[in-house]
Scaffold this active site. Structure first.
Site, PDB file in Angstrom:
ATOM      1  N   GLN A  11       0.848  -1.186   0.000  1.00  0.00           N
ATOM      2  CA  GLN A  11       0.000   0.000   0.000  1.00  0.00           C
ATOM      3  C   GLN A  11       0.882   1.234   0.000  1.00  0.00           C
ATOM      4  OE1 GLN A  11      -3.091  -0.082   2.952  1.00  0.00           O
ATOM      5  NE2 GLN A  11      -3.397   2.130   2.918  1.00  0.00           N
ATOM      6  N   SER A 194       7.017   5.794  -1.536  1.00  0.00           N
ATOM      7  CA  SER A 194       8.286   5.145  -1.899  1.00  0.00           C
ATOM      8  C   SER A 194       8.988   4.520  -0.700  1.00  0.00           C
ATOM      9  CB  SER A 194       9.217   6.152  -2.593  1.00  0.00           C
ATOM     10  OG  SER A 194       8.591   6.728  -3.725  1.00  0.00           O
ATOM     11  N   ARG A 195       8.242   4.248   0.349  1.00  0.00           N
ATOM     12  CA  ARG A 195       8.791   3.658   1.570  1.00  0.00           C
ATOM     13  C   ARG A 195       9.837   4.548   2.247  1.00  0.00           C
ATOM     14  NH1 ARG A 195       4.689   1.409   0.829  1.00  0.00           N
ATOM     15  NH2 ARG A 195       4.302  -0.824   0.926  1.00  0.00           N
ATOM     16  N   LEU A 196       9.866   5.820   1.902  1.00  0.00           N
ATOM     17  CA  LEU A 196      10.749   6.768   2.589  1.00  0.00           C
ATOM     18  C   LEU A 196       9.977   7.377   3.761  1.00  0.00           C
ATOM     19  CD1 LEU A 196      12.601   8.518  -0.389  1.00  0.00           C
ATOM     20  CD2 LEU A 196      13.459   6.751   1.164  1.00  0.00           C
TER      21      LEU A 196
END
Length: 216
Positions: A11, A194-196
């Site tokens: 997600q 972006s999982r940052l």
């Protein structure tokens, strides 16, 4: 072996951001602010938290319990059976970790700290504020101990109800009460694209809390 049906589940988090300028200087008031937002957003089970403990050999165990207070903005209060597995582990290793996860807000909070028993008055007041069925259940259940069947458990409940018939509220069992986790580390996690993800962590120092940012 990799399961593609699971591996492909993901997600994108993009609702909010979290910067050092967004947070309060003290960890527990900052947690309270986030909890208030979760309550206002009517997220499901906002006070549910995973409590992790460990035994003398370092074997961890975890379960979901409910937060019942933030005493003096300096701790996290919950209640349980002192004879349960978690109670026995906390007696031997009085340190624990908590995790809150609010998917609707794309937020997570991780807490680490030391454990102490809540004052008996606090435990008694809370116990006697619970529904009568919960009070009876606390007397009936030998929490974490093996039972032969569901029927045995129901019989124990019936026996406890008979024992305390006419009493309201029930006396608090000496094996049941509260714990306060006094945190020395609290991390606030905000999901980002972006999982940052944003991670702001509070570490307790001699003169208060030290804030830093962690890489996701």
């Amino acid at each position: 072996m990799l399961d593609s049906h699971l591996a492909d589940l993901r997600q994108t988090y993009a609702q909010r951001s979290l910067s050092e300028a967004d947070v309060l200087p003290d960890a527990v008031p900052q947690f309270r602010a986030w909890l208030d937002e979760a309550l206002a957003a009517q997220v499901e089970e906002p006070t549910a938290m995973v409590l992790a403990t460990a035994d003398a050999q370092g074997q961890p165990s975890a379960r979901v319990v409910l937060l019942k207070g933030l005493p003096d903005d300096a701790g996290f209060l919950f209640f349980t059976n002192y004879d349960s597995r978690k109670g026995q582990e906390l007696a031997g290793q009085p340190r624990a970790a908590l995790t809150f996860f609010w998917p609707a807000l794309e937020r997570q909070v991780r807490v680490e700290g030391t454990i102490e028993k809540a004052p008996e008055k606090v435990s008694t007041e809370y116990f006697q504020s619970r529904p009568r069925s919960s009070q009876v259940g606390a007397w009936a259940s030998p929490q974490s101990q093996p039972v032969t069947s569901r029927a045995e458990l129901e019989q124990r409940e019936q026996d406890a109800a008979t024992q305390f018939e006419g009493q309201d509220p029930l006396p608090r069992p000496t094996h049941w009460g509260g714990y306060v986790l006094r945190p020395h580390r609290v991390e606030f996690w905000q999901g980002r694209p972006s999982r940052l993800h944003d991670r702001i962590v509070y570490d307790r120092a001699a003169d208060g809390w030290k804030l830093s940012r962690l890489a996701p």
